[in-house]
Write a protein that holds these residues in place. Structure first.
Motif, PDB file in Angstrom:
ATOM      1  N   SER A  42       0.875  -1.145   0.000  1.00  0.00           N
ATOM      2  CA  SER A  42       0.000   0.000   0.000  1.00  0.00           C
ATOM      3  C   SER A  42       0.919   1.203   0.000  1.00  0.00           C
ATOM      4  O   SER A  42       2.093   1.095   0.294  1.00  0.00           O
ATOM      5  N   ALA A  43       0.395   2.365  -0.378  1.00  0.00           N
ATOM      6  CA  ALA A  43       1.257   3.530  -0.557  1.00  0.00           C
ATOM      7  C   ALA A  43       1.969   3.880   0.741  1.00  0.00           C
ATOM      8  O   ALA A  43       1.338   4.233   1.731  1.00  0.00           O
ATOM      9  N   GLY A  44       3.293   3.758   0.726  1.00  0.00           N
ATOM     10  CA  GLY A  44       4.085   4.204   1.852  1.00  0.00           C
ATOM     11  C   GLY A  44       4.189   3.245   3.017  1.00  0.00           C
ATOM     12  O   GLY A  44       4.798   3.569   4.022  1.00  0.00           O
ATOM     13  N   ALA A  45       3.570   2.059   2.941  1.00  0.00           N
ATOM     14  CA  ALA A  45       3.636   1.119   4.060  1.00  0.00           C
ATOM     15  C   ALA A  45       3.643  -0.308   3.539  1.00  0.00           C
ATOM     16  O   ALA A  45       3.115  -0.590   2.470  1.00  0.00           O
ATOM     17  N   TYR A  46       4.255  -1.189   4.299  1.00  0.00           N
ATOM     18  CA  TYR A  46       4.247  -2.600   3.937  1.00  0.00           C
ATOM     19  C   TYR A  46       4.416  -3.435   5.200  1.00  0.00           C
ATOM     20  O   TYR A  46       4.879  -2.948   6.235  1.00  0.00           O
ATOM     21  N   THR A  47       4.017  -4.696   5.119  1.00  0.00           N
ATOM     22  CA  THR A  47       4.178  -5.627   6.233  1.00  0.00           C
ATOM     23  C   THR A  47       5.257  -6.635   5.877  1.00  0.00           C
ATOM     24  O   THR A  47       5.244  -7.222   4.797  1.00  0.00           O
ATOM     25  N   THR A  48       6.201  -6.827   6.779  1.00  0.00           N
ATOM     26  CA  THR A  48       7.263  -7.793   6.562  1.00  0.00           C
ATOM     27  C   THR A  48       7.433  -8.622   7.830  1.00  0.00           C
ATOM     28  O   THR A  48       6.666  -8.470   8.789  1.00  0.00           O
ATOM     29  N   ILE A  49       8.402  -9.512   7.849  1.00  0.00           N
ATOM     30  CA  ILE A  49       8.636 -10.302   9.055  1.00  0.00           C
ATOM     31  C   ILE A  49       9.723  -9.631   9.891  1.00  0.00           C
ATOM     32  O   ILE A  49      10.617  -8.969   9.367  1.00  0.00           O
ATOM     33  N   LYS A  50       9.622  -9.810  11.202  1.00  0.00           N
ATOM     34  CA  LYS A  50      10.532  -9.130  12.116  1.00  0.00           C
ATOM     35  C   LYS A  50      11.933  -9.720  12.103  1.00  0.00           C
ATOM     36  O   LYS A  50      12.927  -9.015  12.282  1.00  0.00           O
ATOM     37  N   GLU A  51      11.999 -11.036  11.935  1.00  0.00           N
ATOM     38  CA  GLU A  51      13.274 -11.724  12.122  1.00  0.00           C
ATOM     39  C   GLU A  51      13.295 -13.010  11.313  1.00  0.00           C
ATOM     40  O   GLU A  51      12.276 -13.423  10.741  1.00  0.00           O
ATOM     41  N   ARG A  52      14.444 -13.633  11.268  1.00  0.00           N
ATOM     42  CA  ARG A  52      14.597 -14.892  10.536  1.00  0.00           C
ATOM     43  C   ARG A  52      13.819 -16.011  11.233  1.00  0.00           C
ATOM     44  O   ARG A  52      13.853 -16.144  12.452  1.00  0.00           O
ATOM     45  N   VAL A  53      13.090 -16.796  10.440  1.00  0.00           N
ATOM     46  CA  VAL A  53      12.319 -17.916  10.985  1.00  0.00           C
ATOM     47  C   VAL A  53      12.589 -19.168  10.150  1.00  0.00           C
ATOM     48  O   VAL A  53      12.933 -19.080   8.966  1.00  0.00           O
ATOM     49  N   THR A  54      12.403 -20.336  10.759  1.00  0.00           N
ATOM     50  CA  THR A  54      12.694 -21.609  10.110  1.00  0.00           C
ATOM     51  C   THR A  54      11.532 -22.580  10.301  1.00  0.00           C
ATOM     52  O   THR A  54      10.906 -22.613  11.372  1.00  0.00           O
ATOM     53  N   PHE A  55      11.267 -23.349   9.254  1.00  0.00           N
ATOM     54  CA  PHE A  55      10.267 -24.418   9.341  1.00  0.00           C
ATOM     55  C   PHE A  55      10.838 -25.647   8.641  1.00  0.00           C
ATOM     56  O   PHE A  55      11.389 -25.545   7.542  1.00  0.00           O
ATOM     57  N   GLN A  56      10.705 -26.800   9.271  1.00  0.00           N
ATOM     58  CA  GLN A  56      11.292 -28.030   8.726  1.00  0.00           C
ATOM     59  C   GLN A  56      10.233 -29.119   8.627  1.00  0.00           C
ATOM     60  O   GLN A  56       9.383 -29.273   9.509  1.00  0.00           O
ATOM     61  N   LYS A  57      10.304 -29.884   7.532  1.00  0.00           N
ATOM     62  CA  LYS A  57       9.350 -30.972   7.347  1.00  0.00           C
ATOM     63  C   LYS A  57       9.983 -32.072   6.507  1.00  0.00           C
ATOM     64  O   LYS A  57      10.706 -31.792   5.538  1.00  0.00           O
ATOM     65  N   GLU A  58       9.694 -33.317   6.865  1.00  0.00           N
ATOM     66  CA  GLU A  58      10.159 -34.447   6.066  1.00  0.00           C
ATOM     67  C   GLU A  58       9.016 -34.944   5.198  1.00  0.00           C
ATOM     68  O   GLU A  58       7.904 -35.197   5.686  1.00  0.00           O
ATOM     69  N   ILE A  59       9.280 -35.071   3.903  1.00  0.00           N
ATOM     70  CA  ILE A  59       8.275 -35.525   2.944  1.00  0.00           C
ATOM     71  C   ILE A  59       8.876 -36.667   2.137  1.00  0.00           C
ATOM     72  O   ILE A  59       9.818 -36.469   1.371  1.00  0.00           O
ATOM     73  N   LYS A  60       8.355 -37.871   2.322  1.00  0.00           N
ATOM     74  CA  LYS A  60       8.839 -39.057   1.625  1.00  0.00           C
ATOM     75  C   LYS A  60      10.362 -39.176   1.701  1.00  0.00           C
ATOM     76  O   LYS A  60      11.050 -39.309   0.693  1.00  0.00           O
ATOM     77  N   LYS A  61      10.846 -39.062   2.930  1.00  0.00           N
ATOM     78  CA  LYS A  61      12.265 -39.236   3.271  1.00  0.00           C
ATOM     79  C   LYS A  61      13.168 -38.082   2.832  1.00  0.00           C
ATOM     80  O   LYS A  61      14.358 -38.100   3.126  1.00  0.00           O
ATOM     81  N   ASN A 162       4.127 -18.865  10.412  1.00  0.00           N
ATOM     82  CA  ASN A 162       4.610 -18.865  11.798  1.00  0.00           C
ATOM     83  C   ASN A 162       5.482 -17.656  12.128  1.00  0.00           C
ATOM     84  O   ASN A 162       5.945 -17.523  13.269  1.00  0.00           O
ATOM     85  N   ALA A 163       5.724 -16.792  11.157  1.00  0.00           N
ATOM     86  CA  ALA A 163       6.671 -15.694  11.354  1.00  0.00           C
ATOM     87  C   ALA A 163       6.006 -14.489  12.031  1.00  0.00           C
ATOM     88  O   ALA A 163       4.887 -14.112  11.679  1.00  0.00           O
ATOM     89  N   PRO A 164       6.671 -13.881  13.014  1.00  0.00           N
ATOM     90  CA  PRO A 164       6.165 -12.630  13.586  1.00  0.00           C
ATOM     91  C   PRO A 164       6.316 -11.511  12.561  1.00  0.00           C
ATOM     92  O   PRO A 164       7.327 -11.420  11.866  1.00  0.00           O
ATOM     93  N   THR A 165       5.306 -10.664  12.442  1.00  0.00           N
ATOM     94  CA  THR A 165       5.306  -9.625  11.405  1.00  0.00           C
ATOM     95  C   THR A 165       5.321  -8.225  12.017  1.00  0.00           C
ATOM     96  O   THR A 165       5.044  -8.038  13.205  1.00  0.00           O
ATOM     97  N   ILE A 166       5.624  -7.256  11.165  1.00  0.00           N
ATOM     98  CA  ILE A 166       5.656  -5.868  11.599  1.00  0.00           C
ATOM     99  C   ILE A 166       5.226  -4.972  10.436  1.00  0.00           C
ATOM    100  O   ILE A 166       5.580  -5.233   9.281  1.00  0.00           O
ATOM    101  N   LEU A 167       4.451  -3.951  10.742  1.00  0.00           N
ATOM    102  CA  LEU A 167       4.045  -2.964   9.747  1.00  0.00           C
ATOM    103  C   LEU A 167       5.095  -1.864   9.702  1.00  0.00           C
ATOM    104  O   LEU A 167       5.402  -1.247  10.736  1.00  0.00           O
ATOM    105  N   VAL A 168       5.651  -1.628   8.532  1.00  0.00           N
ATOM    106  CA  VAL A 168       6.688  -0.620   8.359  1.00  0.00           C
ATOM    107  C   VAL A 168       6.120   0.542   7.545  1.00  0.00           C
ATOM    108  O   VAL A 168       5.600   0.341   6.443  1.00  0.00           O
TER     109      VAL A 168
END
Length: 241
Positions: A42-61, A162-168
């Protein structure tokens, strides 16, 4: 007199791997688009994530590890990729979005099965200025085209969910020339509107007048101007860049 601005320099030391091919020459060509996205800023503002986040999953080994982080431009995307990509992995696929510009890479997976679904996950999240790298450690079972799309897009979506977000909000650099006797009134208004980077310069070439520069949220500019004019009881000239 020019309004003082702050320039953020992002200086990173890169290894020999480029953004276009992190670990091997077989990486798929980068996909780039300058087309507007329905989930863009949106004009002049955006939402991003606050910090680095990780998600892990095993799919068919196969182990899929999605790592998302905030970025600002291509240079910071290069740095992020070099930090989180694992050259020992089978694939390091990625996508990022900065405003209306985005890029993605399949890193050896069949074309369109990795980078594109990662980018789609970013767009669907409504986030901006974010990069997601999905590292895959092959477990011996092929997933097929549809399985890859679901795997890469799925872990990217979960990571962002799962990421914490922030409006900038973007800051507008402004300046105003005021007589010395009105400095107290001016500073009261600036504090009320939570402006940043306040600087004062007495070298205006005008007796009894000083220049005060600052940065204010883009959506507070007009209200701040009105408040200053109303409380200073005289014509005030504003400078904006």
């Amino acid at each position: 007199m020019p309004v003082a601005t702050t320039i953020h320099n992002y200086c990173h030391k890169f290894n020999h791997r480029s953004l276009f091919s992190l670990t091997r020459a077989k990486a798929a060509p980068m996909v780039t688009s300058l087309a507007s996205s329905s989930h863009g800023n949106s004009a002049g503002a955006y939402t991003t994530i606050k910090e680095r986040v990780t998600f892990q999953k095993e799919i068919k080994k196969s182990k899929f590890i999605a790592i998302a982080g905030p970025i600002f431009n291509e240079q910071s995307a290069r740095s992020f990729l070099s930090q989180v990509g694992d050259p020992r992995a089978t694939h390091n696929c990625w996508a990022y979005k900065v405003g209306d510009q985005y890029r993605s890479n399949d890193d050896g997976e069949p074309s369109g099965t990795a980078g594109k679904p990662i980018h789609s996950a970013i767009v669907s999240s409504g986030l901006d200025r974010v990069m997601v790298v999905v590292t895959r450690y092959f477990g011996g079972i092929k997933l097929g085209t549809g399985g890859l799309v679901r795997a890469y897009g799925g872990v990217a979506s979960e990571c962002l969910r799962n990421a914490p977000t922030i409006l900038v909000k973007s800051k507008v650099p402004m300046g105003v020339e005021v007589p010395f006797e009105l400095l107290g009134v001016l500073y009261h208004q600036l504090q009320s509107f939570q402006v940043e980077d306040i600087k004062q310069d007495y070298d205006t070439g005008k007796d009894g007048v000083t220049m005060v520069t600052f940065k204010v949220d883009f959506d507070r500019v007009e209200n701040l101007e009105d408040a200053i004019k109303a409380n200073c009881s005289r014509d005030i000239v504003f400078y904006k860049h």
